[in-house]
Each structure stands twice: as C-alpha cells, then as structure tokens.
Scaffold this motif. Structure first.
Motif, PDB file in Angstrom:
ATOM      1  N   SER A 275       0.841  -1.205   0.000  1.00  0.00           N
ATOM      2  CA  SER A 275       0.000   0.000   0.000  1.00  0.00           C
ATOM      3  C   SER A 275       0.868   1.244   0.000  1.00  0.00           C
ATOM      4  CB  SER A 275      -0.923  -0.005   1.217  1.00  0.00           C
ATOM      5  OG  SER A 275      -1.849  -1.052   1.088  1.00  0.00           O
TER       6      SER A 275
ATOM      7  N   ALA B 209      -4.533  -8.183  -1.410  1.00  0.00           N
ATOM      8  CA  ALA B 209      -5.558  -7.505  -0.623  1.00  0.00           C
ATOM      9  C   ALA B 209      -6.913  -7.694  -1.296  1.00  0.00           C
ATOM     10  CB  ALA B 209      -5.240  -6.016  -0.507  1.00  0.00           C
TER      11      ALA B 209
ATOM     12  N   SER C 193     -11.625  -3.596  -3.364  1.00  0.00           N
ATOM     13  CA  SER C 193     -13.023  -3.655  -3.778  1.00  0.00           C
ATOM     14  C   SER C 193     -13.551  -2.286  -4.148  1.00  0.00           C
ATOM     15  CB  SER C 193     -13.897  -4.230  -2.657  1.00  0.00           C
ATOM     16  OG  SER C 193     -13.963  -3.312  -1.581  1.00  0.00           O
ATOM     17  N   TYR C 194     -14.588  -2.273  -4.948  1.00  0.00           N
ATOM     18  CA  TYR C 194     -15.415  -1.085  -5.155  1.00  0.00           C
ATOM     19  C   TYR C 194     -16.817  -1.490  -4.686  1.00  0.00           C
ATOM     20  CZ  TYR C 194     -17.765   2.877  -7.301  1.00  0.00           C
ATOM     21  OH  TYR C 194     -18.540   3.986  -7.503  1.00  0.00           O
TER      22      TYR C 194
ATOM     23  N   TYR D 129      -3.578 -10.283   2.608  1.00  0.00           N
ATOM     24  CA  TYR D 129      -3.256  -8.910   2.997  1.00  0.00           C
ATOM     25  C   TYR D 129      -4.549  -8.286   3.514  1.00  0.00           C
ATOM     26  CZ  TYR D 129      -1.001  -4.309   2.211  1.00  0.00           C
ATOM     27  OH  TYR D 129      -0.446  -3.069   2.337  1.00  0.00           O
TER      28      TYR D 129
ATOM     29  N   ASN E 255      -6.307  -5.496   4.951  1.00  0.00           N
ATOM     30  CA  ASN E 255      -6.057  -4.060   5.093  1.00  0.00           C
ATOM     31  C   ASN E 255      -7.370  -3.284   5.017  1.00  0.00           C
ATOM     32  OD1 ASN E 255      -4.822  -1.626   5.281  1.00  0.00           O
ATOM     33  ND2 ASN E 255      -3.605  -1.794   3.403  1.00  0.00           N
TER      34      ASN E 255
ATOM     35  N   GLY F  38      -8.368  -0.666   6.268  1.00  0.00           N
ATOM     36  CA  GLY F  38      -8.257   0.787   6.155  1.00  0.00           C
ATOM     37  C   GLY F  38      -8.251   1.276   4.717  1.00  0.00           C
ATOM     38  N   THR F  39      -7.865   0.430   3.787  1.00  0.00           N
ATOM     39  CA  THR F  39      -7.882   0.821   2.368  1.00  0.00           C
ATOM     40  C   THR F  39      -8.941   0.060   1.578  1.00  0.00           C
ATOM     41  OG1 THR F  39      -6.193  -0.813   1.836  1.00  0.00           O
ATOM     42  CG2 THR F  39      -5.417   1.415   2.313  1.00  0.00           C
ATOM     43  N   THR F  40      -9.180  -1.214   1.931  1.00  0.00           N
ATOM     44  CA  THR F  40     -10.099  -2.020   1.116  1.00  0.00           C
ATOM     45  C   THR F  40     -11.513  -2.031   1.688  1.00  0.00           C
ATOM     46  OG1 THR F  40      -9.734  -4.038   2.395  1.00  0.00           O
ATOM     47  CG2 THR F  40      -8.229  -3.624   0.550  1.00  0.00           C
ATOM     48  N   HIS F  41     -11.629  -1.759   2.999  1.00  0.00           N
ATOM     49  CA  HIS F  41     -12.919  -1.783   3.681  1.00  0.00           C
ATOM     50  C   HIS F  41     -13.531  -3.169   3.708  1.00  0.00           C
ATOM     51  CE1 HIS F  41     -12.431   2.483   3.914  1.00  0.00           C
ATOM     52  NE2 HIS F  41     -12.050   2.428   2.663  1.00  0.00           N
TER      53      HIS F  41
ATOM     54  N   LEU G  53       1.932   6.902   4.769  1.00  0.00           N
ATOM     55  CA  LEU G  53       2.362   7.059   3.373  1.00  0.00           C
ATOM     56  C   LEU G  53       2.826   8.495   3.111  1.00  0.00           C
ATOM     57  CD1 LEU G  53       0.779   5.618   0.207  1.00  0.00           C
ATOM     58  CD2 LEU G  53       1.098   8.070   0.326  1.00  0.00           C
TER      59      LEU G  53
END
Lengths: 297, 297
Positions: A47, A105, A108-109, A135, A137, A139-142, A255
């Motif tokens: 990420s 990871a 997703s949308y 993975y 995560n 916080g990014t993929t929900h 990041l």
C-alpha cells in the motif's frame, strides 16, 4: 514456516513521476538500502508502494528494478487489483520476476462477500502458481477478514501467511490466539500498523510488515529483534522513543509522511500519486524536526 | 437548473464478457429501452454500470454504443478513477462522445482528505471541460462528502449537481435542508439508494438516480412523477408495493439483483465482473418470483 514471513518485512515507497512512470533508479536505491541492512524481507508494491495507483507495465518495471538489487533478501510483491483477471496477471508477472510471494488484498469497489473474496484468492493463487500472503487491510479495502475466512484460505495450498492490522494494545494476544486457533500449525501470522505492532510482536506475532522500516531499516530491525528475542523491556523502550513518529503517522498517514521523509533524506523528490497530495510546508517541517530528533537509521 | 439533474435518472448495468469486453449490442438494447420509456436522463457507467471494473477503451466503447441510441435523453457518465490523470482522460472521452455531464466519485485506496478530493474534482473539471456531478457514494468509496466540501465544490463553475445517498426516513428533509443552506440557489440535489429515496423525493429532492429504473423505467417513472408532483400518498403506495424488491436489494445488493433480473428478462446473460459473483440458484429464483409478483415494467 517460510522464512520470508518471519521478522522484519520492510515496505518502501515506489517513486514515480506525475504520470505514474516508475523511477527505477530510485527504486534500486531504496531497495539497495534495505538489502544492505539485511532486513528479513522486502515488501515491494505494498500500500505504501502505491501499487493500486500503478499500471501493470509500471509494476513490472518496479519488479525488474528491485529484484536484482534485493539479492538474497526475499521480495513479497503486492498483486492486488479490482478485477480477478488483472490480479492473476500481476501475480504471474511477480512470479516470473522472481518474487518469493504475493501480497493479495481484497481490493473492492462494490463491497464483496466472503465467498467472493475466497474465490478471488484461490483463483489468483491457482492461475499464477505464486504463493500468496493474505493482505488484510480494511483501512484501504474496507473488507475485513474474519477468522473463519482466514481458516478457509489457510487450508488452501499456496496461501502461506496473513498480514493483519495490529490491534490496539492489549488486543494483540487475543487476536493472535483467535487466528492461531483456526490456521494450520506454523502458519505465519504477521502484522502491519507500525504504531501498534510492538505489543503484538512481543505476544508472538511472526512478522512486522513495516512502513517506517522501508526507510529506516536499522531502527526497525532493532525493535523487531528485541520484541521477538524476548526482551520486551527493550522493545517497549525503543517503541516509546518512536512515539513522535507514530503521532505523525496517525495524524498525516504513514504514506504521506514517508514521501516527505524520503525527500528530506535526499533519496527522491517524488510525490505521491494524485489525488494524494504531498504534505504542506509546515507538516513537512514537523517531519524533518522529528526525523532529526529521533536520529533514525 | 440543468434538466439532466431533474426527475428520473436511470442507471443500467453494462454487460461485458468475463475479460471485461463490453457487449455493445446489449448496451444498445438496454439504453434503447430507457430512451423509449422517456426517462429524464440515463446514468451510463455508474456503480451499477461497473465503471470501476472497465478499462478506458471499454468505457469508450460503451459510450459510443449508448450515446446514439439515447437520442434526446441526456446521458450522465461515470468518469471516476483512482488516479486524477485517469479521471481527466475519462472525462475528456465522455465529453468527446457527447455526454451531458460526468459523475465523479471520490474513488480511493489510500483514504483521501477533503482538500485532496477538492483538488481532484476541480482538476478533472478544468482539464476536461465536462460539467460534473458530485457522486457521493460512501458505500463504495468510503469517502463521505461533508456539507462544507459540497459548499466549496458547488462554487466551482462546471460542478453542477450532487448525487447523495438517500438518508433513511425521516432524515430526507434535514439532509436536503443542510445541503440547500450551503449551495447556490437552484443547485440540483439528487439522491440514490432506491429503497430510501421516496421520502426524500417527496421532501423536495430534485432527482432519483435509480438502479431499478435502469431495467424498469416505467415503474420508476410512475413513482418519480407521483413524488415530485405532490402526490405523496400515491408515491408511498407505489414504494410500499416495491418493498419485496428493496428487501432483495438490501440483502443481496442492487447490482447483483439487477444482473439476475436482466438475465431473467432475457436481455443479457452477462455476469458481473469477477470477483463479484452472480447470484446462486436459490437467490435467483427469489428474484424471479419477486419480479413476477410485482409485474414491473
């Protein structure tokens, strides 16, 4: 247990120009520093390595630059994509380039079901032949992996580890116990989330997937060795010393702080991919002060 | 107020093969049905239109197929992408193809700040010249537009409307009032989320961005006309009748239900892009029963 999932896995940024073209010389420089520091593994295109923002061709260029420089240090490569067929191709590329494993990871949308994520993982693994690390995560993929989904996936040959977000202390022991109870013996359980990782490493977590380790491998190795070597007092002292950095990570995101730090160190002036903006001047000055005060290496 | 943001905006699926190649004949068929039904606008390549899963070239093919068939009905086009430069290109493509406006969501992997989303929107609008509708879709992007951010964006020439998720009743009046208080007079406030939209349309919402309307435009138009024409009793009765469909949407997701419905109607046998799986047999049978019982059109 595959050694690539034990100890410190250092995750560098992937410097690129505003059009998303990877600066391979800068990748070589960053990866070379990590190999010289003898980290246990390198997490390329994680990420923090902005994999989600880079085309397949550019991810291949980053791989081709990094793998030779990594030498004996195993390289884990982010192979996530929104479409299953694209993730398959990215995993095939990573395997062809010599990656030790892929990090997948649940990008997703449309929110995904557990069955969809299971099929996605099994398909990518089967069609690429690349060993995969789960993975997790959110916080990014929900998407959040339940212990039951980790259990199902850990039974699949070729799915060889899991990277979970570190629970806030004192949750590490319970989180580890919940996963250990459902995965095969020896299945590696690693953790990300630098500011919460120390306690879960002390509690027996197998690996630290580390953002700060991507730029400051010696500091991260010292903490890892203390925590995993049983010296909890030393590990906690090292972690407490890093609190000003963790505070910046929490406030500004790890990041964005790492891009600023790489610039301050003179390693690359690359900015994150837009829409992510570089830190403003005052935040950057705070990062510079913190790096100086902590004397990281 | 641009008429394309008033009334019913119908959002069809975008049939494609397993490799992500758009079935342009099926797109023409679906869009043709909507144009014949005289919906107020068509929302091509929305979330239900799986824009996030389609390449730029395939999104252009879908545009080129749909625009001529849409005739006089204005077409709104999803132009969201993870990278700002990609969203710019998609918006340029939409403008060149003759779209009336773009729908821009705050697609993210690394969570974005308000300033980043603001810059993203202004850049895409300025560099494409395409009028943009703010597409607030926290269920897929996990970014939530505050009234303050909507206020800032609504001041920018070329940002011409907002599509918000419908609050659960009775929250519509308050949501509308909060946005109306900060946007210029006449700035269109539209809503998605079929199962909650009726009350917010009755309360004065300008548009319904409708998933069910993408396949059943006559039914959706009847509800829209009743709600916006002041016949709240009729609108509520029509909505209550649709509750079995809304229950399926809530349980299985509107996207997955619409793919099954299009198959049941014999319009296309396309499946959603993997990792999204088509509904299993028993769920599909429930969709078929519900469609039959409701006699949608």
């Amino acid at each position: 247990m595959p050694t690539q999932f034990k100890g410190l896995s250092a995750f560098p940024i992937t410097p690129a120009d505003p059009k998303g073209r990877v600066d391979t010389a800068a990748v070589e420089k960053l990866v070379g520093r990590l190999a010289a520091a003898k980290v246990d593994s390198i997490g390329l295109l994680g990420s923090t390595g902005t994999y989600a923002y880079l085309s397949r061709a550019e991810r291949r260029r980053a791989l081709d630059a990094a793998l030779p420089v990594a030498g004996d240090v195993p390289v884990l490569v982010g192979v996530g994509a929104l479409r299953t067929d694209e993730a398959v191709k990215l995993a095939q590329d990573a395997k062809a380039a010599g990656a030790a494993a892929g990090l997948l990871a649940a990008v997703s949308y449309t929110p995904l079901t557990e069955d969809e994520v299971y099929e996605h993982f099994v398909t990518v693994q089967r069609e690429s032949g690349l060993p995969l690390c789960i993975y997790d995560n959110p916080g990014t993929t929900h998407f959040r992996f339940t212990p039951e989904l980790v259990r199902r996936l850990s039974r699949h040959e070729g799915i060889v580890g899991v990277k979970s977000p570190s629970p806030e202390a004192p949750g590490g022991t319970a989180h580890l116990a919940a996963l250990r109870a459902v995965v095969p013996e020896g299945f590696p359980l690693g953790y990300s989330g630098d500011w919460n990782v120390t306690e879960v490493l002390i509690a027996g977590g197998d690996a630290w997937f580390s953002v700060m380790g991507g730029l400051f491998p010696h500091t991260a190795l010292a903490l890892t060795r203390a925590a995993q070597g049983g010296d909890a007092t030393e590990a906690r002292a090292l972690n407490a010393r890093l609190e000003p950095l963790w505070a910046l990570f929490r406030e500004l995101s790890s990041l964005r702080v790492m891009y600023a730090a790489a610039g301050i160190l003179g390693l690359t002036q690359a900015e994150p991919p837009r829409p992510i903006l570089p830190l403003g001047e005052s935040a950057r000055a705070r990062v510079a002060e913190t790096l100086k005060a902590l004397n990281l290496s």
